[in-house]
Design an enzyme around this catalytic site. Structure first.
Site, PDB file in Angstrom:
ATOM      1  N   SER A  24       0.830  -1.194   0.000  1.00 25.95           N
ATOM      2  CA  SER A  24       0.000   0.000   0.000  1.00 25.95           C
ATOM      3  C   SER A  24       0.872   1.255   0.000  1.00 25.95           C
ATOM      4  O   SER A  24       1.574   1.506  -0.975  1.00 25.95           O
ATOM      5  CB  SER A  24      -0.952  -0.034   1.196  1.00 25.95           C
ATOM      6  N   LYS A  71     -21.125  18.264   6.776  1.00 25.87           N
ATOM      7  CA  LYS A  71     -20.110  18.566   7.781  1.00 25.87           C
ATOM      8  C   LYS A  71     -20.010  17.467   8.830  1.00 25.87           C
ATOM      9  O   LYS A  71     -18.941  17.234   9.398  1.00 25.87           O
ATOM     10  CB  LYS A  71     -20.427  19.907   8.456  1.00 25.87           C
TER      11      LYS A  71
END
Length: 307
Positions: free
Chosen positions: A123, A175
């Protein structure tokens, strides 16, 4: 009658010569120590011959500052003719992995860079490696795992059981996306999936640019799966199978060195010292972080969210 006193060098010529020799030896030893100290730093020192830089990237990737600073130092040091990256990392945070990749790319633009993969270089660890000129992996190295994931907990059931409620006031619908105190809405899921998707595309672009591969070939191997070094070689993700000594030999050949004897090394990033490590090193002759350069001189076995 008062006798004229002879100077010391006439009265004791043997002792005087011995004192001169000891003083010369002390001055020479001090000068050599000063040269060694100045030469220990990657950008300092006098009369330095060509040497190889080594950069260790180990563990979970959460911060890039030490590695990027060291790579910049190796890039600016004209005595360093090539750099060996030893990567042993399962990955980690996205931005630090990108910063290290960019530092490797800038370094590879001015001098050869070869990667040696250890137990795992997956990764984010593979992301960094993709910026080098050549990648060497052990046949059983765990690498690949090309992808991005975001994990979010949902604690609403637990909160209901213990009788705790949670409210949030936000300036916009997204949000509070990913809050662990409420179920995720379809709109929030699509929004967060878009973030993951964009980071994933950036990962693919880095491999395409660094490895000079076709985007479709990269996508075939970039489904998040981990793979062995041998499997990665078949997919074009690494260049050679071998250990750290194999990577060193490749780097030497890329630096147009003779390869008759190991080049001197400068290793980093600098490690934090500890009292225990100093005691082991000074009194028992044990260095818990023994250097590859010493192992190579004996020609023996060599011993961050991208996730």
């Amino acid at each position: 009658m008062q006798q004229n006193k002879l100077p010391f060098y006439q009265k004791h010529p043997l002792l005087f010569c011995l004192a001169l020799i000891m003083a010369a030896v002390a001055l020479f030893a001090g000068a050599m120590a000063a040269l060694r100290l100045s030469g220990a730093h990657a950008t300092g020192g006098l009369f330095k011959q060509d040497r190889v830089g080594i950069c260790y990237i180990e563990g979970f990737i959460a911060d890039s500052s030490k590695v990027t600073a060291w790579l910049r130092e190796l890039r600016d040091d004209r005595s360093v003719v090539g750099v060996l990256l030893r990567i042993d990392s399962p990955g980690g945070a996205v931005a630090p992995s990108q910063e290290m990749y960019n530092a490797v790319r800038r370094l590879a633009a001015v001098k050869p860079v070869v990667v040696s993969m250890g137990s795992v270089a997956a990764s984010g660890g593979y992301y960094i490696a993709a910026g080098a000129d050549h990648i060497v992996a052990n046949p059983s190295t765990i690498t690949g795992s090309i992808g991005v994931k975001m994990e979010l907990a949902n604690m609403q059931g637990l909160m209901d059981k213990i009788g705790i409620a949670h409210d949030a006031l936000t300036s916009g619908d997204l949000k509070n996306a990913g809050s662990p105190f409420k179920p995720m809405t379809d709109k929030e899921r699509a929004y967060l999936q878009g973030l993951v998707g964009d980071m994933y595309e950036q990962f693919l672009e880095a491999i395409v640019n660094g490895r000079r591969m076709n985007i479709e070939d990269v996508r075939k191997a970039a489904d998040g799966r981990a793979m062995t070094g041998r499997q990665a070689l078949a997919l074009g993700l690494v260049d050679t199978l071998g250990d750290m000594e194999t990577a060193y030999d490749k780097l030497v050949s890329m630096c147009n060195a003779t390869g008759q004897a190991p080049l001197p090394f400068v290793e980093g990033p600098p490690q934090e010292t500890s009292i225990l490590r100093d005691l082991l090193s000074s009194y028992l002759g044990i260095d818990p972080a023994s250097s590859f350069s010493e192992s190579l001189r004996r020609r023996s076995d060599i011993r961050f969210l991208y996730y």
